[in-house]
Design a protein around this motif. Structure first.
Motif, PDB file in Angstrom:
ATOM      1  N   GLN A   4       0.832  -1.207   0.000  1.00  0.00           N
ATOM      2  CA  GLN A   4       0.000   0.000   0.000  1.00  0.00           C
ATOM      3  C   GLN A   4       0.866   1.257   0.000  1.00  0.00           C
ATOM      4  OE1 GLN A   4      -2.834   0.182   3.204  1.00  0.00           O
ATOM      5  NE2 GLN A   4      -3.643   2.171   2.610  1.00  0.00           N
ATOM      6  N   ARG A   5       1.949   1.245   0.780  1.00  0.00           N
ATOM      7  CA  ARG A   5       2.851   2.388   0.813  1.00  0.00           C
ATOM      8  C   ARG A   5       3.510   2.589  -0.542  1.00  0.00           C
ATOM      9  NH1 ARG A   5       6.895   2.110   5.566  1.00  0.00           N
ATOM     10  NH2 ARG A   5       4.958   2.623   6.653  1.00  0.00           N
ATOM     11  N   LYS A  64       2.970  12.506   9.624  1.00  0.00           N
ATOM     12  CA  LYS A  64       2.190  11.279   9.769  1.00  0.00           C
ATOM     13  C   LYS A  64       3.108  10.174  10.283  1.00  0.00           C
ATOM     14  CE  LYS A  64      -1.249   8.530   7.298  1.00  0.00           C
ATOM     15  NZ  LYS A  64      -1.920   8.296   5.993  1.00  0.00           N
ATOM     16  N   TYR A  69      -4.886  10.769   9.320  1.00  0.00           N
ATOM     17  CA  TYR A  69      -5.175   9.339   9.193  1.00  0.00           C
ATOM     18  C   TYR A  69      -6.666   9.149   8.926  1.00  0.00           C
ATOM     19  CZ  TYR A  69      -0.657   8.456  11.526  1.00  0.00           C
ATOM     20  OH  TYR A  69       0.672   8.413  11.868  1.00  0.00           O
ATOM     21  N   ASP A  70      -6.989   8.194   8.054  1.00  0.00           N
ATOM     22  CA  ASP A  70      -8.403   7.854   7.922  1.00  0.00           C
ATOM     23  C   ASP A  70      -8.761   6.796   8.971  1.00  0.00           C
ATOM     24  OD1 ASP A  70      -7.706   5.269   6.905  1.00  0.00           O
ATOM     25  OD2 ASP A  70      -7.656   6.047   4.859  1.00  0.00           O
ATOM     26  N   GLU A 124      -7.045   3.400   8.813  1.00  0.00           N
ATOM     27  CA  GLU A 124      -5.661   3.398   9.283  1.00  0.00           C
ATOM     28  C   GLU A 124      -5.596   3.377  10.802  1.00  0.00           C
ATOM     29  OE1 GLU A 124      -3.141   5.785   5.902  1.00  0.00           O
ATOM     30  OE2 GLU A 124      -4.583   6.939   7.060  1.00  0.00           O
ATOM     31  N   GLY A 129      -6.405   0.011  12.026  1.00  0.00           N
ATOM     32  CA  GLY A 129      -5.272  -0.878  11.848  1.00  0.00           C
ATOM     33  C   GLY A 129      -4.222  -0.720  12.925  1.00  0.00           C
TER      34      GLY A 129
END
Length: 447
Positions: free
Chosen positions: A60-61, A328, A356-357, A360, A363
């Motif tokens: 993802q990153r 972040k 952050y959503d 995230e 997680g």
């Protein structure tokens, strides 16, 4: 049993051959780890014309970074940074896991490079490996060099190994990678010279440590001093609860040889919280490091004290997952341990961070601590904890909802003082970490 290393060609000689290959486009720079440190390394070298390939196992990153710079290729496949033209390898992988020193990722990268040197695309190329990650003192000799030896590799002949831990601060003008002094070292003389030549592309001021042992220690020691000073500020607030320690420390900092320190919910980030642990773990005689042990204990205690201060005043809203405003980065953020402590005690708590959503945050902390109705959560809260000094928190969507009329007193505890200048409504009791009795919330009666 060591293996003999096949040599396909003799490497170029000279302390600046790696720099020359990067500069003329015959070689690329590989970056292992694309977190905050690794990405900034990749960007710095790309900005001076170097072709960069970055690796990170988090797909993802990698997807989020694809296309950020025409000179930076990113991949989640290690084979892409083990190509023959990757003549310099910058290692910026985490050396921490769950708040403790951890060498697993670092040893894995060294093993991958070593294997490729014996039988892969790197065979016979004599690459330069520069470790930017912070190391526990002794890691090079006790972990990294034995891995190389197991593959029949010798530093100075088959590869070069340098150390150059990062110390720059990303948010303040004048504290960038290029502007700040940087300490580096090499396992042997050729490694040190090559490290200096390559770092000279992006660093203006370089200081060579005489040995790699010294280089390992410097980063840990400088941050351990800061760790102890910050923790002393916290201990002072606990020892003198009726005093505004923020003011005391501000005035103490006017003396020419004393820094200004601030009480807090506990330290966070890649460096300061771990420095004392690295030194204790690597010391030949850790029994003499009593001050550092006390520092670690007090720092851990602060998070629990903050959680205790608000657990009797639910519901609680925690603003911020990052440990510092504007970035972040949630590594060892006090927010995480405070949120978990409250959740484990069944205290109703909501966590929000504009960087952050919700997925995230789920997680990082587990499900059940986020909300799609932040205004509603703030309007019904009886306690609000402000962790990082995000500038967004001074906006009306936060302040107006905290100030929204209610019948009960609302406690706002502010870690960095980002909301210190807000005109608070009568129902809000605002305290910055270190203010008089800032952890005492039981005496504040409801309106």
């Amino acid at each position: 049993m060591s293996m003999s290393v096949p040599r396909t060609r003799e490497p170029e000689s000279g302390s600046d051959c790696h720099r020359t290959r990067l500069s003329d486009g015959r070689g690329r720079l590989a970056v292992w780890g694309l977190g905050y440190i690794g990405l900034s390394t990749a960007t710095a070298f790309a900005d001076v014309g170097v072709q960069v390939v970055g690796f990170d196992p988090a797909e993802q990153r990698v997807r989020s970074l694809t296309g950020i710079n025409s000179r930076i290729a990113v991949s989640s496949e290690a084979t892409d940074v083990l190509a023959a033209d990757c003549c310099v390898h910058m290692i910026a992988v985490p050396t921490e896991r769950e708040g403790e020193p951890f060498d697993g990722a670092l040893s894995s990268v060294i093993a991958d490079i070593a294997a490729s040197l014996t039988k892969g695309d790197l065979r016979g190329t004599c690459p330069l490996v520069i470790i930017e990650s912070t190391l526990t003192p002794g890691t090079t000799d006790e972990l990294l060099l034995p891995i190389l030896a197991e593959h029949g590799l010798k530093v100075g002949r088959d590869l070069l190994v340098g150390l150059a831990p990062r110390r720059d601060w990303f948010l303040a003008e004048g504290y960038s990678l290029r502007e700040l002094d940087r300490v580096y070292g090499g396992v042997e003389a050729r490694s040190a010279a090559a490290t200096r030549a390559v770092l000279g592309l992006v660093n203006n001021i370089l200081h060579q440590a005489r040995t790699h042992h010294t280089c390992e220690l410097v980063k840990c020691v400088e941050n351990a001093f800061r760790h102890m000073d910050i923790t002393l500020a916290n201990e002072l607030t606990l020892a003198y609860p009726d005093v505004d320690m923020v003011e005391v420390l501000r005035l103490a900092g006017t003396k020419w040889n004393i820094g200004t320190y601030h009480p807090s919910f506990g330290t966070g980030g890649y460096c300061i919280p771990l420095a004392s642990r690295y030194l204790i773990r690597g010391a030949e005689h850790p029994e003499y490091l009593g001050l550092l042990r006390r520092t670690v204990e007090t720092d851990d205690q602060m998070r629990l004290l903050v959680a205790d201060a608000v657990r009797a005043r639910p519901p609680v809203v925690i603003l911020g997952v990052a440990y510092k405003g504007g970035i972040k980065v949630d590594i060892l953020s006090p927010a995480k341990s405070i949120a978990r402590s409250l959740r484990d005690r069944s205290v109703p708590v909501v966590v929000h961070d504009p960087l952050y959503d919700n997925a995230e945050i789920d997680g990082l902390l587990g499900p059940g601590l986020t909300t799609d109705d932040l205004p509603g959560a703030l309007r019904s809260a009886r306690s609000v904890l402000v962790i990082p000094d995000h500038s967004e928190f001074t906006g009306p969507e936060y302040v107006n909802n905290i100030n929204y009329p209610r019948e009960e007193t609302l406690i706002v505890l502010d870690n960095h003082g980002v909301l210190a200048d807000v005109a608070w409504a009568d129902h809000v009791i605002y305290k910055r970490a270190g203010n008089k009795r800032w952890l005492d919330t039981e005496e504040d009666a409801d309106i």
